[in-house]
Design a protein around this motif. Structure first.
Motif, PDB file in Angstrom:
ATOM      1  N   LYS A  35      -5.177   7.157  -2.056  1.00  0.00           N
ATOM      2  CA  LYS A  35      -5.902   7.953  -0.658  1.00  0.00           C
ATOM      3  C   LYS A  35      -7.331   8.321  -1.129  1.00  0.00           C
ATOM      4  CE  LYS A  35      -3.939   7.552   1.744  1.00  0.00           C
ATOM      5  NZ  LYS A  35      -2.393   7.060   2.403  1.00  0.00           N
ATOM      6  N   VAL A  43      -3.223  -5.025   8.490  1.00  0.00           N
ATOM      7  CA  VAL A  43      -3.655  -6.296   7.650  1.00  0.00           C
ATOM      8  C   VAL A  43      -2.846  -7.427   8.061  1.00  0.00           C
ATOM      9  CG1 VAL A  43      -4.300  -7.174   5.421  1.00  0.00           C
ATOM     10  CG2 VAL A  43      -4.523  -4.329   6.024  1.00  0.00           C
ATOM     11  N   GLY A  71       0.716  -1.175   0.184  1.00  0.00           N
ATOM     12  CA  GLY A  71       0.009   0.128  -0.053  1.00  0.00           C
ATOM     13  C   GLY A  71       0.625   1.322  -0.115  1.00  0.00           C
ATOM     14  N   ALA A 103      -6.398   5.736   6.695  1.00  0.00           N
ATOM     15  CA  ALA A 103      -5.619   6.124   5.818  1.00  0.00           C
ATOM     16  C   ALA A 103      -4.252   6.881   6.122  1.00  0.00           C
ATOM     17  CB  ALA A 103      -6.360   7.317   5.091  1.00  0.00           C
ATOM     18  N   GLY A 119       3.988  -2.455  11.387  1.00  0.00           N
ATOM     19  CA  GLY A 119       4.964  -3.589  11.807  1.00  0.00           C
ATOM     20  C   GLY A 119       4.310  -4.960  11.925  1.00  0.00           C
ATOM     21  N   GLN A 125       4.025   0.700   8.501  1.00  0.00           N
ATOM     22  CA  GLN A 125       3.521   1.661   9.628  1.00  0.00           C
ATOM     23  C   GLN A 125       3.354   0.670  10.791  1.00  0.00           C
ATOM     24  OE1 GLN A 125       1.423   3.277  12.593  1.00  0.00           O
ATOM     25  NE2 GLN A 125       0.263   1.948  11.277  1.00  0.00           N
ATOM     26  N   GLN A 156       8.056   7.912   6.807  1.00  0.00           N
ATOM     27  CA  GLN A 156       8.896   6.731   5.996  1.00  0.00           C
ATOM     28  C   GLN A 156       9.600   7.645   4.850  1.00  0.00           C
ATOM     29  OE1 GLN A 156       5.243   4.895   4.646  1.00  0.00           O
ATOM     30  NE2 GLN A 156       5.247   3.637   6.338  1.00  0.00           N
ATOM     31  N   GLU A 212      -9.739   5.240  -1.348  1.00  0.00           N
ATOM     32  CA  GLU A 212      -9.953   4.612   0.004  1.00  0.00           C
ATOM     33  C   GLU A 212     -10.962   5.128   1.076  1.00  0.00           C
ATOM     34  OE1 GLU A 212      -5.620   5.134   2.134  1.00  0.00           O
ATOM     35  OE2 GLU A 212      -6.696   3.288   2.643  1.00  0.00           O
TER      36      GLU A 212
HETATM   37  C1  F6R Z   1      -3.267   3.376   2.723  1.00  0.00           C
HETATM   38  C2  F6R Z   1      -2.989   2.649   3.866  1.00  0.00           C
HETATM   39  C3  F6R Z   1      -2.663   1.032   3.528  1.00  0.00           C
HETATM   40  C4  F6R Z   1      -1.154   0.780   4.295  1.00  0.00           C
HETATM   41  C5  F6R Z   1      -0.884  -0.602   3.822  1.00  0.00           C
HETATM   42  C6  F6R Z   1       0.208  -1.170   4.711  1.00  0.00           C
HETATM   43  O1  F6R Z   1      -3.591   4.536   3.210  1.00  0.00           O
HETATM   44  O2  F6R Z   1      -2.967   2.907   4.777  1.00  0.00           O
HETATM   45  O3  F6R Z   1      -2.485   0.977   1.968  1.00  0.00           O
HETATM   46  O4  F6R Z   1      -0.243   1.601   3.937  1.00  0.00           O
HETATM   47  O5  F6R Z   1      -1.864  -1.559   4.683  1.00  0.00           O
HETATM   48  O6  F6R Z   1       0.379  -1.165   6.165  1.00  0.00           O
HETATM   49  P1  F6R Z   1       1.643  -0.961   6.911  1.00  0.00           P
HETATM   50  O7  F6R Z   1       2.311   0.231   6.710  1.00  0.00           O
HETATM   51  O8  F6R Z   1       1.227  -1.018   8.429  1.00  0.00           O
HETATM   52  O9  F6R Z   1       2.452  -2.247   6.846  1.00  0.00           O
END
Ligand code: F6R
Length: 364
Positions: free
Chosen positions: A240, A361, A56, A154, A105, A103, A162, A243
């Motif tokens: 962005k 996720v 993402g 989001a 981890g 983000q 990052q 979503e």
């Molecule tokens: C977009 C969004 C997702 C995350 C993706 C990765 O706004 O939030 O696309 O960037 O699910 O998540 P992390 O950075 O937690 O691995």
């Protein structure tokens, strides 16, 4: 606590000057104009490739990082979406290092990619926001983003943090590989240090961006275009918007327009062009002319020079401060986020908790 903001996303967008500043200060020595020492398990001077994998928005920050590592440090980068990387059995050089960006981890596909690289004997760095996370724990070095907790689904401030880490790492790699002089490194540090100030200036454009968002909320499809590091930013803008506002959006490399998406252009398809006045600005202007000639409505995000040199009629031109090239992706991320945010507010969606999405996720 949202403070005096309507949504966490709005609050987090506004926190960016501060958290970018914290993150940069963690990696850069502003007084000496160098990167700070880092306890890296690998030596940037010795590796011949860097493999980056993420999902993402984190993937899109990595894509911008690729441009930086290759341009400044002459270090080739293989970057993949983690869900592809983990299954495609890519041959990895023994002299490669791996970098994972997340983000939370906890993203399952990113973690699986990390474990694959580990099984192949690669040394691993993780750019994470949650320091007590699985990805942080399983990597050889944690490279934190200092964005603070991100609540809105989001990703906003985590993305620009990052980018701040990746720019600092690209500088470190360039120093180690001798591809920048001490004077050039100093100049880069000075330019990066200015990012928070420019980000604050962009936040003040909210009234104009809100006006553009009101217009956008009347359409079903939106196309984003950019070249170079603005190409990943175009994809981030589209991600962005879709979503949180549920408007269909696509981000394309501006040069790819004539290879397909130009067929979509008509008066019902606004085109958002991200184009600071840089080396390749003129190329993007010719892409805008192709759009205008087909009745496409253009929203141009540029700087004063770009606004003066663009020969196309735009629906709206958002003029950002004139910024050094290295910080442009960080500064230009803000209007992209604000545009999606205000559009979603006009659409009346649940901005912080968009349908079908989860903040972390942990299933593939
Ligand atoms: C977009 C969004 C997702 C995350 C993706 C990765 O706004 O939030 O696309 O960037 O699910 O998540 P992390 O950075 O937690 O691995």
């Amino acid at each position: 606590d949202k403070g005096n903001h309507r949504h966490f996303m709005e609050k987090e967008i506004h926190e960016q000057p501060e958290v970018i500043s914290h993150t940069l200060a963690h990696y850069l020595d502003f007084a000496n104009g160098t990167s700070k020492p880092l306890d890296l398990p690998f030596d940037f001077a010795r590796i011949d490739r860097l493999a980056i994998s993420a999902c993402g928005t984190a993937y899109l920050s990595g894509l911008i990082g690729k441009y930086w590592f290759e341009r400044f440090a002459r270090l080739p980068v293989d970057i993949d979406i983690a869900s592809e990387f983990r299954y495609r059995e890519m041959p990895l050089s023994k002299n490669a290092a791996a970098l994972f960006i997340s983000q939370s981890g906890e993203t399952a596909d990113t973690l699986a990619s990390l474990r694959y690289c580990r099984s192949q004997g690669l040394l691993i760095g993780a750019v994470v926001n949650v320091r007590e996370s699985t990805i942080a724990r399983e990597s050889d070095v944690t490279l934190p983003t200092l964005a603070g907790p991100e609540i809105g689904v989001a990703s906003t401030k985590a993305f620009t943090c990052q980018l701040s880490v990746l720019a600092s790492l690209a500088l470190k790699a360039a120093e180690a590989r001798g591809t920048v002089s001490a004077a050039e490194a100093k100049a880069m540090v000075r330019q990066l240090a200015e990012a928070p100030r420019f980000a604050s200036q962009v936040l003040k454009l909210d009234a104009q961006i809100e006006k553009v968002a009101r217009e956008l909320s009347h359409y079903k499809h939106v196309l984003y275009l950019g070249r170079d590091t603005n190409f990943p930013l175009a994809m981030e803008g589209a991600l962005k918007l879709k979503e949180i506002s549920y408007i269909h959006a696509e981000g394309y490399a501006a040069g790819e327009l004539k290879h397909g998406p130009i067929a979509l252009i008509d008066e019902n398809m606004p085109v958002i062009v991200i184009a600071p006045h840089d080396r390749i600005f003129e190329k993007t202007v010719s892409n805008m002319q192709e759009v205008a000639a087909r009745g496409g409505k253009i929203i141009l995000i540029t700087d004063a020079k770009g606004a003066a040199h663009s020969t196309v009629n735009t629906l709206e031109t958002i003029v950002l401060p004139d910024v050094p090239e290295i910080i442009a992706p960080i500064v230009y991320a803000l209007p992209i986020q604000m545009l999606a945010y205000f559009t979603a507010v006009f659409m009346g969606t649940d901005v912080d908790q968009p349908r079908n999405l989860a903040k972390s996720v942990t299933v593939e």
